[in-house]
Design a protein around this motif. Structure first.
Motif, short mmCIF file in Angstrom:
data_model
loop_
_atom_site.label_atom_id
_atom_site.label_comp_id
_atom_site.label_asym_id
_atom_site.label_seq_id
_atom_site.Cartn_x
_atom_site.Cartn_y
_atom_site.Cartn_z
N ALA A 3 27.64 4.77 -12.70
CA ALA A 3 28.44 3.56 -12.39
C ALA A 3 28.10 2.09 -12.70
CB ALA A 3 29.22 3.79 -11.04
N THR A 4 26.89 2.04 -12.25
CA THR A 4 26.45 0.56 -12.22
C THR A 4 26.21 0.44 -13.75
OG1 THR A 4 25.03 1.24 -10.35
CG2 THR A 4 24.42 -0.69 -11.50
N ARG A 5 25.70 1.46 -14.34
CA ARG A 5 25.49 1.12 -15.99
C ARG A 5 26.57 0.93 -16.50
NH1 ARG A 5 23.20 5.16 -19.72
NH2 ARG A 5 23.14 3.76 -21.44
N LEU A 6 27.70 1.74 -16.09
CA LEU A 6 28.88 1.55 -16.76
C LEU A 6 29.59 0.22 -16.64
CD1 LEU A 6 31.78 4.24 -16.05
CD2 LEU A 6 32.36 1.99 -16.06
N VAL A 7 29.47 -0.10 -15.39
CA VAL A 7 29.89 -1.53 -15.04
C VAL A 7 29.43 -2.59 -15.80
CG1 VAL A 7 30.15 -3.24 -13.19
CG2 VAL A 7 30.96 -1.14 -12.86
N THR B 296 7.65 -3.33 -17.39
CA THR B 296 8.19 -2.72 -16.10
C THR B 296 7.94 -3.97 -14.99
OG1 THR B 296 7.61 -0.68 -16.58
CG2 THR B 296 8.10 -1.04 -14.52
N ILE B 297 8.95 -4.35 -14.29
CA ILE B 297 8.67 -5.18 -13.26
C ILE B 297 8.70 -4.90 -12.07
CG2 ILE B 297 9.85 -7.37 -14.39
CD1 ILE B 297 12.55 -6.60 -12.66
N ASP B 298 7.93 -5.16 -11.17
CA ASP B 298 7.65 -4.67 -9.78
C ASP B 298 8.66 -5.23 -8.80
OD1 ASP B 298 4.05 -4.85 -10.40
OD2 ASP B 298 5.39 -3.24 -10.64
N VAL B 299 9.08 -6.52 -9.08
CA VAL B 299 9.87 -7.21 -8.12
C VAL B 299 11.19 -7.58 -8.81
CG1 VAL B 299 10.11 -9.05 -6.19
CG2 VAL B 299 7.67 -8.17 -6.93
N ARG B 300 12.36 -7.24 -8.15
CA ARG B 300 13.59 -7.87 -8.58
C ARG B 300 13.92 -9.14 -8.16
NH1 ARG B 300 15.14 -1.86 -7.48
NH2 ARG B 300 16.05 -1.06 -9.38
N SER B 301 14.92 -9.59 -8.92
CA SER B 301 15.23 -11.09 -8.59
C SER B 301 15.77 -11.24 -7.32
CB SER B 301 16.64 -11.46 -9.37
OG SER B 301 16.20 -11.19 -10.93
N ASN C 58 20.22 -8.34 -1.51
CA ASN C 58 19.05 -7.42 -1.77
C ASN C 58 19.01 -6.72 -2.94
OD1 ASN C 58 16.58 -6.12 -1.71
ND2 ASN C 58 17.12 -4.95 0.06
N LEU C 59 18.74 -6.87 -3.94
CA LEU C 59 18.75 -6.13 -5.13
C LEU C 59 18.19 -4.92 -5.14
CD1 LEU C 59 19.20 -8.77 -8.21
CD2 LEU C 59 20.88 -7.56 -6.71
N ASP C 60 17.36 -4.80 -4.26
CA ASP C 60 16.68 -3.44 -4.21
C ASP C 60 17.52 -2.23 -3.50
OD1 ASP C 60 13.68 -4.90 -3.58
OD2 ASP C 60 13.99 -3.81 -5.37
N LEU D 107 21.24 -6.01 -15.97
CA LEU D 107 20.51 -4.79 -16.42
C LEU D 107 19.09 -4.80 -16.22
CD1 LEU D 107 21.43 -2.18 -18.14
CD2 LEU D 107 20.78 -3.26 -20.16
N GLY D 108 18.57 -5.90 -16.35
CA GLY D 108 17.08 -5.84 -16.19
C GLY D 108 16.69 -5.56 -14.80
N ASN D 109 17.60 -6.17 -13.89
CA ASN D 109 17.21 -5.86 -12.58
C ASN D 109 17.75 -4.59 -11.82
OD1 ASN D 109 16.18 -7.88 -10.64
ND2 ASN D 109 18.15 -9.26 -11.82
N PHE D 110 18.39 -3.68 -12.66
CA PHE D 110 18.89 -2.68 -12.43
C PHE D 110 17.89 -1.44 -12.89
CE2 PHE D 110 21.30 1.25 -11.82
CZ PHE D 110 21.46 2.05 -12.90
N THR D 111 17.56 -1.72 -14.28
CA THR D 111 16.32 -0.51 -14.65
C THR D 111 15.02 -0.92 -14.36
OG1 THR D 111 16.55 -1.88 -16.77
CG2 THR D 111 17.78 -0.24 -16.58
#
Lengths: 321, 307, 247
Positions: free
Chosen positions: A37-41, A153-158, A164-166, A237-241
């Protein structure tokens, strides 16, 4: 709110479902559906941005995925340097800074490429946007510092205030609210004076110019707005994946985005999210059957184009001509 | 200034340009005459390369494999025309793009099913693998000479075909007036299928010629198609002459840019900065060229005269 | 008094064909100036160069004394030129009222306004409706343009030209395709406009021309062979030859 049409009800029901079901799935341990759903949105936001210029503006851009990539790399590169050093000026985990960077770069890219591309129209415009999209792809592919083709690959989300995006739930809520805002924004723009000019220019550019509208600049403005919105989708998307690669910008991604908009119903409010849903569900269904799901997907696309009377373009131009 | 290096890179640029011309010529022929935008043209380039590669391994002889693979690729083109393209002619250009986009997915995935995700390395016979010395110190692989020779020969052949033969006249006439040409008793459907197949053969040949150098890969079609579009945008859609000049221009700029841009940049910035900036700018050069051409001449350098 | 529109030495060729051959023309404010001529004379090409849709090869066009020869079409609209099309050019996907509202909106400042729904801006909608009432199309205001007849499309073109409030109206064969009743109505309507606007009228319909025109210019093979009052033109030998000799 005024009278609700059938499509209005369908949109409302669809949006409510999207608000309730994914969190339900997450809470009952089926996180997979939340991811879907996240990807869909997120793709829905990108498709909504494309719908503004394609569905309402008649500008068929085959390079829109570049904005997704730019937004994602804005997160990726800043986060990378904050973790590994090397470029203190932009090293940061600060989500607001990254967001501003994502939106500004998208705006600049849209302004430059749009100013050039909009000197042409129809299939020439399409080819040129495709070329610019590939240019962005090759640019990031050439940056060895960020692993080029292999991706980052990022270790830390925005890091954003209050969110909290984690947490998948909170990320989804942000994405969902963003989608609602995006859809409302497009709807408002389309119905405004600006939107009237844009739609008029799509239908009959010569008439609009004769009336005194410099349609080139109206189109360019719409193109920039659309690019910025799509860059925002890339930020999400960057934050999601947490994995960002040039492949996000490949022209085939742009093609998929275009199909979402057209299949879902270009020039309608519900179309983009319907299109992204169809795409995601089709992708899921087909890839669970075969690794080579692009084959039946391609066949479906060909068949739809061949047998829809007047072609898909006829569907989306249909109303007036 | 290393003139030998410059010379070899110029030749490399010409070689790339000629290969690009082979691909772009088919694309511009089909666009100019059939008024059809074919995104799947790159996939046919790839399929030609793979057919030839497999045949080379089977038959043991590269040149023989090419001779067999060429008509086979033409056949693939013919099938694509009959099954898909023909149904799309009457529709909008944009429907062509959407339909052939679906076709790209189908063809690329089919190729992956048949040949697997990894590419094939194409072995060359010893006599083609050697080097030829042109003048003091300038050595060029003989195969590259072959490519340049073939490219020029094909370009010459196409020019002769389009301008001096009856078929060429029909091709040019068919573009401007389908009904009249068919009224003359000429089968337009067959003519179009022929042009399409010719385009396929040209693209396939390019793929076959490049694969001993780079190997074949599933993604090669997707990469070349955009460059081919850039060529015809710069050259002027529908113009053979434009495609030829633009292709050479792009081949040279891309090759020379990748080789010499870092040295050029190093003159004005630090070596570190030059090392990062140069490949990035080199990757974008042909698009920057396209942008410049579009600002100055939106229809391309040699747009065909509107009949 | 200086003419509103002044054309000097206008030239336009397409390949080997000279469509506009050294045309001199002037249009006085408030007059109805008709341009007549046999088919293929280059009338639409001339209008296109005046509206800005085409760029001339040579010569000059000036409006109110200032040069507009190479000004783009949208700028000329702002300066006071509007044009109707021989083959009607309307926004087919929008309603009749929407089309006219777009013309009104164009004169209401810039349109980089993103918030208020355009269809709810009363001063624009009201003005558009007024114009529709003037041409008699108000009953069809909310219908899709594509649903209207050809004659009604022509009426819309006139309504749009009116709503744009431009001083100079270039009307390219407004009677084309209209039946006798509809033509008569349009002629009557244009008669009422006389004096309020300046009209450059391209027409084949001679009844309409002689009923409306203050002056007539005759265009043959891209050249103006005569300009004058209707009676003068009617009795001019060169004109008779050009017309009767052709037809």
């Amino acid at each position: 709110m005024g009278k609700m049409t059938k499509t209005g009800w369908a949109t409302l029901i669809g949006m409510v479902a999207l608000a309730i079901l994914p969190p339900y799935f997450l809470l009952t341990g089926q996180a997979f559906y939340m991811d879907l759903a996240t990807r869909l949105v997120i793709l829905g936001i990108a498709a909504t941005s494309l719908n503004l210029i394609l569905g309402y503006g008649g500008m068929v851009s085959f390079g829109h995925a570049a904005f997704i990539g730019l937004g994602a790399y804005a997160v990726g590169i800043t986060s990378y340097h904050a973790t590994w050093g090397g470029f203190d000026l932009i090293a940061s985990y600060n989500g607001l800074l990254q967001l501003i960077l994502a939106l500004s770069i998208s705006a600049a890219y849209a302004l430059v490429t749009g100013a050039i591309s909009l000197r042409t129209k129809g299939v020439y415009f399409l080819m040129i946007t495709m070329a610019f999209g590939q240019m962005a792809f090759f640019l990031f592919q050439s940056l060895d510092v960020y692993n080029g083709d292999d991706g980052l690959t990022i270790d830390v989300r925005s890091e954003l205030p209050f969110i909290n995006l984690d947490s998948p739930m909170q990320l989804y809520i942000l994405c969902y609210i963003s989608l609602v805002v995006a859809m409302l924004l497009v709807k408002t723009i389309v119905n405004s004076r600006f939107g009237m000019v844009l739609q008029g220019a799509k239908d009959n550019n010569e008439r609009m110019v004769t009336l005194g509208y410099n349609t080139y600049f109206y189109r360019l403005t719409a193109y920039v707005i659309s690019g910025v919105m799509c860059g925002y989708a890339g930020f999400l998307l960057g934050n999601f994946t947490t994995f960002i690669s040039p492949a996000m910008m490949h022209w085939t991604r742009s093609g998929e985005l275009m199909f979402m908009v057209i299949l879902g119903g270009a020039g309608t409010a519900l179309g983009p999210i319907l299109g992204s849903s169809i795409f995601i569900l089709l992708e899921e269904a087909l890839s669970s059957i075969t690794l080579y799901w692009h084959l039946p997907f391609g066949v479906i696309l060909i068949v739809v184009v061949m047998f829809v009377r007047g072609g898909l373009m006829g569907l989306f131009k249909g109303k007036g001509e | 200034m290393d003139y030998t290096l410059l010379f070899t890179q110029v030749l490399n640029g010409l070689q790339l340009g000629l290969l690009l011309f082979l691909v772009a010529s088919g694309l511009t022929l089909v666009f100019g005459i059939l008024d059809f935008v074919n995104l799947a043209h790159g996939s046919i380039y790839m399929i030609g390369a793979f057919i030839c590669a497999s045949l080379t391994l089977l038959v043991g002889n590269f040149l023989l494999a090419v001779l067999i693979a060429l008509p086979l690729t033409g056949l693939v083109g013919y099938v694509v025309e009959r099954v898909v393209a023909r149904k799309l002619y009457d529709k909008d250009h944009l429907d062509h793009v959407l339909g052939t986009f679906g076709l790209v997915l189908v063809l690329d995935t089919t190729a992956q099913i048949i040949w697997g995700p990894a590419g094939i390395t194409v072995p060359l016979p010893a006599w083609l693998n050697g080097q030829v010395e042109l003048f003091d110190g300038a050595r060029i692989p003989s195969f590259r000479l072959l490519i340049i020779g073939t490219g020029l020969a094909v370009a010459g052949g196409l020019f002769w075909l389009v301008n001096y033969t009856r078929l060429g006249m029909l091709i040019r006439a068919g573009a401007s007036n389908r009904t009249m040409v068919s009224a003359l008793g000429i089968d337009i459907q067959f003519l179009f299928a022929l042009v399409f197949a010719l385009g396929a053969v040209l693209a396939g040949l390019a793929g076959m010629l490049i694969s001993p150098i780079t190997g074949t890969s599933i993604g090669m079609g997707g990469q070349i198609i955009i460059t081919a579009f850039v060529v015809i945008i710069i050259g002027g859609v529908g113009s053979m002459k434009g495609a030829f000049i633009a292709a050479l221009l792009i081949g040279l700029i891309d090759t020379l840019g990748r080789s010499f841009l870092d040295k050029l940049f190093a003159l004005v910035m630090s070596e570190n900065a030059a090392e990062t900036a140069a490949p990035a700018i080199a990757a974008m050069m042909i698009y920057i060229l396209m942008a410049i051409v579009l600002v100055v001449k939106p229809q391309g350098l040699f747009p065909p005269k509107v009949r | 008094m200086a003419p509103l529109l002044q054309v000097k030495g206008l030239m336009k060729s397409f390949g080997g064909v000279t469509a506009t051959d050294n045309v001199d023309l002037d249009v006085i404010k408030g007059e109805v100036h008709a341009i007549i001529g046999p088919n293929g004379a280059g009338k639409t090409t001339l209008v296109s160069q005046l509206s800005g849709a085409l760029k001339p090869d040579a010569g000059a066009v000036s409006l109110n004394g200032s040069d507009i020869t190479y000004k783009p079409a949208y700028k000329r609209a702002k300066l006071g030129i509007t044009r109707s099309f021989q083959i009607t050019s309307l926004v087919m996907g929008m309603s009749v009222l929407d089309n006219v509202a777009l013309a009104v909106q164009a004169n209401d400042g810039h349109s980089y306004r993103f918030l208020k729904p355009a269809r709810k801006i009363s001063h624009i909608r009201d003005k558009a409706m007024e114009t529709l009432i003037k041409v008699g199309l108000h009953k069809r205001a909310n219908e899709a343009t594509s649903a209207l007849s050809h004659g009604e499309h022509r009426q819309m073109e006139i309504a749009i030209a009116l709503a744009s409030e431009a001083e100079l109206m270039l009307l390219d064969e407004p009677m084309a395709g209209l039946g006798p009743e509809e033509s008569a109505l349009l002629v009557a309507f244009l008669k009422e406009l006389k004096g309020q606007r300046t009209i450059l009228l391209i027409e084949h319909d001679m009844d309409a021309v002689f009923a409306l025109a203050d002056r007539i210019s005759v265009l043959v093979y891209g050249q103006i062979i005569a300009t004058g009052l209707p009676d003068e033109i009617r009795s001019d030998d060169a004109v008779r030859h050009a017309y009767l000799g052709e037809e």
